[in-house]
Design an enzyme around this catalytic site. Structure first.
Site, mmCIF file in Angstrom:
data_model
loop_
_atom_site.group_PDB
_atom_site.id
_atom_site.type_symbol
_atom_site.label_atom_id
_atom_site.label_comp_id
_atom_site.label_asym_id
_atom_site.label_seq_id
_atom_site.Cartn_x
_atom_site.Cartn_y
_atom_site.Cartn_z
ATOM 1 N N GLU A 40 1.066 -1.538 -0.139
ATOM 2 C CA GLU A 40 0.176 -0.019 -0.114
ATOM 3 C C GLU A 40 0.955 1.251 0.018
ATOM 4 O O GLU A 40 1.513 1.458 0.935
ATOM 5 C CB GLU A 40 -0.971 -0.087 1.122
ATOM 6 C CG GLU A 40 -1.689 1.428 1.437
ATOM 7 C CD GLU A 40 -2.717 1.269 2.574
ATOM 8 O OE1 GLU A 40 -2.945 2.425 2.913
ATOM 9 O OE2 GLU A 40 -3.035 0.276 3.049
ATOM 10 N N LYS A 126 -11.241 -1.273 6.932
ATOM 11 C CA LYS A 126 -10.015 -0.976 7.691
ATOM 12 C C LYS A 126 -10.282 -0.516 9.038
ATOM 13 O O LYS A 126 -10.892 0.288 9.238
ATOM 14 C CB LYS A 126 -9.158 0.153 7.008
ATOM 15 C CG LYS A 126 -7.780 0.583 7.889
ATOM 16 C CD LYS A 126 -7.169 1.419 6.803
ATOM 17 C CE LYS A 126 -6.070 2.126 7.582
ATOM 18 N NZ LYS A 126 -5.250 3.085 6.672
#
Length: 200
Positions: A40, A126
């Site tokens: 990421e 998340k």
């Protein structure tokens, strides 16, 4: 295989907050050498979009995080991102990713925030910042949202991955504790990634 399926197999997500695109490339490649093919990058990295295509060419699966606005999603998809991630659930975020043909992981912390993201169509959310609560928070949430998968990030050490996975996390994100090539060196990033993967 989808980006989320790739992440589910890897179980550890390097979250790279780098000084610039070159630092992001060097750090991502160090993570990949350790075995992390899903990485990421973050919108807080200057020039982050310049790092996406070279990493895709390296056969990495690239997520872009810290996305604050759904209007950024199409541009990131065009740049080659397979996944977009946010610390919250921007209005239209999941729908924008679906329209762009990529996947989205919105963020939340409370049961209300996570359920709202799921209601918007998210299958993975998340949990951030994880360090404020610990794995017990995840254990308490799972019975309430049994169909929702959670990626936990925020203040987790490479050697602290195992308790989160044991509590039911789909994957564990490592950010500041992982470091970058520019701050701790590529070799140290690789070592820390290997240590985290050893817990999987």
């Amino acid at each position: 295989m989808t980006a989320i399926e790739d992440l589910a197999r890897q179980r550890v997500l390097p979250v790279l907050r780098c000084s610039d695109a070159d630092d992001a490339l060097a750090t991502a490649r160090a993570a990949a050498t350790a075995g992390c093919r899903v990485v990421e990058l973050t919108m807080s990295t200057p020039g982050v979009e310049d790092a996406i295509a070279p990493l895709v060419a390296d056969r990495l699966v690239v997520a872009v995080g810290t996305v604050r606005d759904a209007r950024d999603v199409a541009r990131l998809a065009d740049a080659g991102a397979s996944l977009v991630v946010s610390f919250w659930n921007p209005p239209g975020f999941v729908a924008a990713a679906d329209a762009a043909g990529i996947e989205a992981i919105p963020g939340g912390f409370t049961a209300h925030e996570l359920a709202a993201a799921q209601a918007d169509g998210a299958t993975v959310v998340k949990l951030f910042p994880a360090s404020l609560a610990g794995p017990g928070h995840l254990l308490a949430l799972r019975p309430l949202l049994p169909d929702l998968q959670l990626v936990v990030t925020g203040g987790i050490d490479p050697d602290g991955v195992a308790p989160w996975l044991a509590a039911g996390a789909l994957a564990v994100g490592l950010g500041s504790k992982l470091g970058t090539a520019g701050t701790v060196g590529a070799a140290e990033v690789e070592r820390r990634c290997r240590a985290a993967l050893a817990a999987v």
